[in-house]
Design an enzyme around this catalytic site. Structure first.
Site, PDB file in Angstrom:
ATOM      1  N   CYS A  33       1.140  -1.483   0.307  1.00 49.02           N
ATOM      2  CA  CYS A  33      -0.114  -0.293   0.338  1.00 49.02           C
ATOM      3  C   CYS A  33       0.666   1.269  -0.201  1.00 49.02           C
ATOM      4  O   CYS A  33       1.907   1.162   0.880  1.00 49.02           O
ATOM      5  CB  CYS A  33      -0.932  -0.049   1.051  1.00 49.02           C
ATOM      6  SG  CYS A  33      -2.130   1.803   1.190  1.00 49.02           S
ATOM      7  N   GLU A  34       0.278   2.066  -0.864  1.00 47.06           N
ATOM      8  CA  GLU A  34       1.372   3.737  -1.222  1.00 47.06           C
ATOM      9  C   GLU A  34       1.180   4.518   0.042  1.00 47.06           C
ATOM     10  O   GLU A  34       1.999   5.406   0.316  1.00 47.06           O
ATOM     11  CB  GLU A  34       1.415   3.727  -2.616  1.00 47.06           C
ATOM     12  CG  GLU A  34       0.160   4.627  -2.274  1.00 47.06           C
ATOM     13  CD  GLU A  34       0.251   5.590  -4.053  1.00 47.06           C
ATOM     14  OE1 GLU A  34      -0.521   6.514  -4.479  1.00 47.06           O
ATOM     15  OE2 GLU A  34       1.095   4.891  -5.338  1.00 47.06           O
ATOM     16  N   HIS A  35      -0.074   4.088   0.042  1.00 45.18           N
ATOM     17  CA  HIS A  35       0.044   5.572   1.600  1.00 45.18           C
ATOM     18  C   HIS A  35       0.891   4.876   3.086  1.00 45.18           C
ATOM     19  O   HIS A  35       0.991   5.782   3.995  1.00 45.18           O
ATOM     20  CB  HIS A  35      -1.879   5.134   1.621  1.00 45.18           C
ATOM     21  CG  HIS A  35      -2.338   5.476   1.338  1.00 45.18           C
ATOM     22  ND1 HIS A  35      -3.441   5.996   0.736  1.00 45.18           N
ATOM     23  CD2 HIS A  35      -2.170   6.249  -0.340  1.00 45.18           C
ATOM     24  CE1 HIS A  35      -4.460   6.589   0.479  1.00 45.18           C
ATOM     25  NE2 HIS A  35      -3.124   6.693  -0.919  1.00 45.18           N
ATOM     26  N   GLN A  69      -5.206  -0.138  -4.036  1.00 52.70           N
ATOM     27  CA  GLN A  69      -6.138  -1.520  -4.894  1.00 52.70           C
ATOM     28  C   GLN A  69      -7.045  -1.323  -6.300  1.00 52.70           C
ATOM     29  O   GLN A  69      -6.928  -1.998  -7.137  1.00 52.70           O
ATOM     30  CB  GLN A  69      -6.208  -2.850  -4.165  1.00 52.70           C
ATOM     31  CG  GLN A  69      -6.601  -3.587  -4.652  1.00 52.70           C
ATOM     32  CD  GLN A  69      -8.199  -4.001  -3.506  1.00 52.70           C
ATOM     33  OE1 GLN A  69      -8.147  -4.329  -2.522  1.00 52.70           O
ATOM     34  NE2 GLN A  69      -9.884  -4.977  -4.309  1.00 52.70           N
ATOM     35  N   HIS A 129      -5.960  -5.793   3.267  1.00 58.75           N
ATOM     36  CA  HIS A 129      -4.858  -4.684   3.573  1.00 58.75           C
ATOM     37  C   HIS A 129      -4.157  -4.472   5.102  1.00 58.75           C
ATOM     38  O   HIS A 129      -5.185  -4.482   6.152  1.00 58.75           O
ATOM     39  CB  HIS A 129      -5.501  -3.341   3.653  1.00 58.75           C
ATOM     40  CG  HIS A 129      -5.700  -3.308   1.830  1.00 58.75           C
ATOM     41  ND1 HIS A 129      -5.107  -2.303   0.831  1.00 58.75           N
ATOM     42  CD2 HIS A 129      -6.310  -3.705   1.145  1.00 58.75           C
ATOM     43  CE1 HIS A 129      -5.577  -2.976  -0.084  1.00 58.75           C
ATOM     44  NE2 HIS A 129      -6.667  -3.114  -0.273  1.00 58.75           N
ATOM     45  N   CYS A 172      -2.860  -2.401   6.621  1.00 53.52           N
ATOM     46  CA  CYS A 172      -2.777  -1.176   7.369  1.00 53.52           C
ATOM     47  C   CYS A 172      -3.958  -1.091   8.106  1.00 53.52           C
ATOM     48  O   CYS A 172      -4.505   0.083   8.467  1.00 53.52           O
ATOM     49  CB  CYS A 172      -2.428   0.104   5.843  1.00 53.52           C
ATOM     50  SG  CYS A 172      -3.736  -0.249   4.321  1.00 53.52           S
TER      51      CYS A 172
END
Length: 212
Positions: free
Chosen positions: A102-104, A144, A172, A174
């Site tokens: 996840c890029e966050h 996603q 995820h 996160c």
């Protein structure tokens, strides 16, 4: 267009992620290792203690492995095609397992992708090539929703099929490890293009095959 709309459009365009690969910096591993060392120090840890001494280099190597999709164009896999058999029915590959980040939060995402397409002109690609496309786009800092769109777009760009359907189910970390801490929750994204976008009955038939 108002100034506000123009600014929003510019920001949106700048945030687009290209399908093609990026150039890997020559000093990528050294820079990542240095950044990891800074993070450990910021946490109050001692990067020189036995357990952490080699961690920056290990993490750097791991990042370059899990993000290797940044440096390739996954569409290239689909250029291996054949049409001698002139198959015109749907082609479906289910349960393509993948891992992404996840890029966050740069935390893992893992799940399954299901892809289907309706060949045009008998153009087919190898079944393993579809899995490699998923893996290539997954091995990037991702969302996603974007991953779903990119897989579909790659198939449209190279195979030019009559229809495409991509469904991704993933967990995820996160959400599982932090924040709401909801382990086991699954996010589902879907995109239909071509005739399956507008033909509800045909789309539902393919979805039922994906879920069976």
């Amino acid at each position: 267009m108002t100034d506000r709309n123009a600014t929003a459009a510019k920001a949106s365009n700048e945030d687009l992620r290209p399908l093609e690969g990026l150039s890997r910096p020559a000093d990528a591993q050294e820079r990542i290792a240095g950044a990891v060392r800074i993070i450990l120090e910021a946490l109050g840890e001692n990067p020189e203690r036995e357990g952490l001494h080699d961690t920056p280099q290990r993490v750097a190597k791991m990042y370059l492995e899990v993000f290797e999709g940044l440096y390739e164009d996954p569409r290239d896999h689909l250029k291996t095609q054949f049409s001698a058999d002139q198959h015109h029915g749907a082609v479906i590959v289910k349960d393509i397992h993948f891992h992404s980040m996840c890029e966050h939060h740069l935390l893992p995402v893992h799940g399954k992708a299901h892809v289907a397409y309706l060949p045009a002109g008998g153009r087919l690609t190898g079944l393993s090539k579809l899995a490699r496309v998923v893996e290539g786009f997954a091995r990037r800092p991702q969302l996603q929703e974007r991953l779903t769109d990119q897989v579909a777009q790659a198939m449209e760009d190279v195979l030019a099929p009559e229809a495409v359907l991509v469904v991704i189910e993933a967990e995820h970390m996160c959400m599982s490890m932090r924040g709401v801490r909801s382990p086991g929750s699954t996010t589902v994204t879907m995109i239909a293009r071509g005739t399956w976008k507008h033909d509800h009955a045909a789309r539902m038939e393919i979805l039922s095959l994906l879920r069976s």
